[in-house]
Design a protein around this motif. Structure first.
Motif, mmCIF file in Angstrom:
data_model
loop_
_atom_site.group_PDB
_atom_site.id
_atom_site.type_symbol
_atom_site.label_atom_id
_atom_site.label_comp_id
_atom_site.label_asym_id
_atom_site.label_seq_id
_atom_site.Cartn_x
_atom_site.Cartn_y
_atom_site.Cartn_z
ATOM 1 N N ALA A 76 60.131 -8.887 27.150
ATOM 2 C CA ALA A 76 60.456 -9.069 28.571
ATOM 3 C C ALA A 76 59.262 -9.576 29.361
ATOM 4 O O ALA A 76 59.410 -10.370 30.301
ATOM 5 C CB ALA A 76 60.973 -7.746 29.150
ATOM 6 N N ASP A 77 58.062 -9.133 29.000
ATOM 7 C CA ASP A 77 56.850 -9.555 29.714
ATOM 8 C C ASP A 77 56.457 -10.987 29.371
ATOM 9 O O ASP A 77 56.033 -11.754 30.252
ATOM 10 C CB ASP A 77 55.688 -8.617 29.383
ATOM 11 N N LEU A 78 56.574 -11.348 28.095
ATOM 12 C CA LEU A 78 56.008 -12.611 27.644
ATOM 13 C C LEU A 78 57.003 -13.768 27.607
ATOM 14 O O LEU A 78 56.614 -14.926 27.781
ATOM 15 C CB LEU A 78 55.403 -12.426 26.251
ATOM 16 N N ASN B 30 58.952 -0.593 22.912
ATOM 17 C CA ASN B 30 57.677 -1.278 23.122
ATOM 18 C C ASN B 30 57.788 -2.765 22.808
ATOM 19 O O ASN B 30 57.230 -3.612 23.515
ATOM 20 C CB ASN B 30 56.584 -0.645 22.246
ATOM 21 N N ILE C 154 57.021 -16.335 30.380
ATOM 22 C CA ILE C 154 55.801 -17.138 30.438
ATOM 23 C C ILE C 154 55.925 -18.329 29.497
ATOM 24 O O ILE C 154 55.581 -19.461 29.848
ATOM 25 C CB ILE C 154 54.577 -16.275 30.067
ATOM 26 N N GLU D 221 59.901 -4.425 25.554
ATOM 27 C CA GLU D 221 59.099 -4.582 26.777
ATOM 28 C C GLU D 221 58.154 -5.769 26.673
ATOM 29 O O GLU D 221 57.966 -6.522 27.637
ATOM 30 C CB GLU D 221 58.297 -3.299 27.033
ATOM 31 N N MET D 222 57.568 -5.943 25.491
ATOM 32 C CA MET D 222 56.662 -7.085 25.316
ATOM 33 C C MET D 222 57.438 -8.392 25.401
ATOM 34 O O MET D 222 56.955 -9.380 25.990
ATOM 35 C CB MET D 222 55.920 -6.977 23.980
#
Length: 293
Positions: free
Chosen positions: A14-16, A8, A19, A11-12
């Motif tokens: 990788a998402d943020l 988890n 940005i 994944e966060m």
């Protein structure tokens, strides 16, 4: 923590991460992130493991993860910029140095990226630095990896430091000895090189020792008695008070590889609370032996 929880966090990241840092690449399978830095045509990058930030996030509520991740990522980029600058001063490996500090010092004062540490018992820790000009810069785990300082053939920061303080000569004061060099925070490492700089630590009862400042180590025979222990405790407390390079206000009993804290009272003047093994034992006469008197 479970593997799912680890995933988890990754994944966060990788998402943020893209940005906050456009162009960075997260490899969730390898649990790494590639970050870049530089100016103009000079661009550099490094691949860094995310284990440190994953572990930190798992100790916090999930709503705090983004803040921690962003701070860590930006700190990693800053570490890369610092590593680039450090290379300009010559061989980084040969400029490693180590300081003995109170245990917990790194955790209390470190930033988003963990320091490079070496364990040293229950009361102290050894923090690694890079000597850049006249400045000692804390080496982090991330920057150590960027510099390749974890390789087996890289010089030991501890040995490099001990070589630099090998010429210290104790000064005799009122019943105890002092190793000191003004402005030299490496002196605290004398406790690590006790075989050469503190040979008394392996003789008989060992020594009572204090490290009030990074630049000062003071000691006396551990079985020298209460009066001398109190004099050492008072001198250590006075040296510690107001010093810019404070280390520890306490006393320790060093005997070979054994290091035990010796409590010091908060009275004025302070005094050492010696363990029973270091208190003088009165000789028992035959009369005391026969009649318990």
């Amino acid at each position: 923590m479970t593997g799912t929880s680890d995933s988890n966090v990754v994944e966060m990241i990788a998402d943020l991460a893209p940005i906050w840092l456009p162009g960075c690449v997260v490899d969730a399978g390898q649990r790494t992130v590639e970050v870049g830095w530089g100016r103009g045509a000079l661009q550099m990058s490094a691949v860094v493991g995310v284990g440190e930030i994953v572990e930190r996030c798992l100790q916090l509520p999930k709503q705090l993860w983004p803040e921690q991740i962003e701070a860590w990522l930006r700190a990693v980029v800053a570490e890369g910029e610092l590593a680039t600058e450090e290379h300009r001063f010559g061989d980084v490996a040969e400029r490693q140095r180590a300081l003995l500090v109170q245990r917990g010092w790194s955790a209390r004062t470190a930033g988003p990226v963990a320091d490079a540490l070496l364990p040293f018992g229950d009361h102290f820790e050894v923090v690694v630095f890079i000597k850049t000009g006249d400045e000692l810069r804390r080496l982090t785990v991330v920057r150590r990896s960027m510099h390749g300082l974890g390789d087996p053939d890289v010089p030991s920061p501890v040995q490099l430091t001990l070589d630099e303080i090998a010429d210290l000569v104790p000064q005799e004061l009122d019943g105890f000895s002092v190793l000191s060099r003004d402005g030299d925070p490496l002196v605290s490492m004398a406790m690590v090189d006790r075989e050469n700089l503190l040979p008394q630590a392996s003789i008989g009862a060992g020594v009572l020792i204090g490290v009030p400042r990074l630049s000062t180590v003071a000691y006396c025979p551990a079985d020298a008695g209460q009066a001398r222990a109190d004099a050492l405790a008072q001198w250590v407390a006075e040296s510690y008070r107001g010093a810019s390079d404070q280390c520890s206000p306490d006393l320790y009993w060093l005997q070979g590889d054994l290091l035990v804290q010796v409590p010091v009272t908060l009275a004025t003047p302070p005094s050492a609370v010696l363990p029973a093994a270091l208190k003088p034992q009165p000789r028992r006469t035959w009369l005391r032996h026969l009649f318990g008197r």
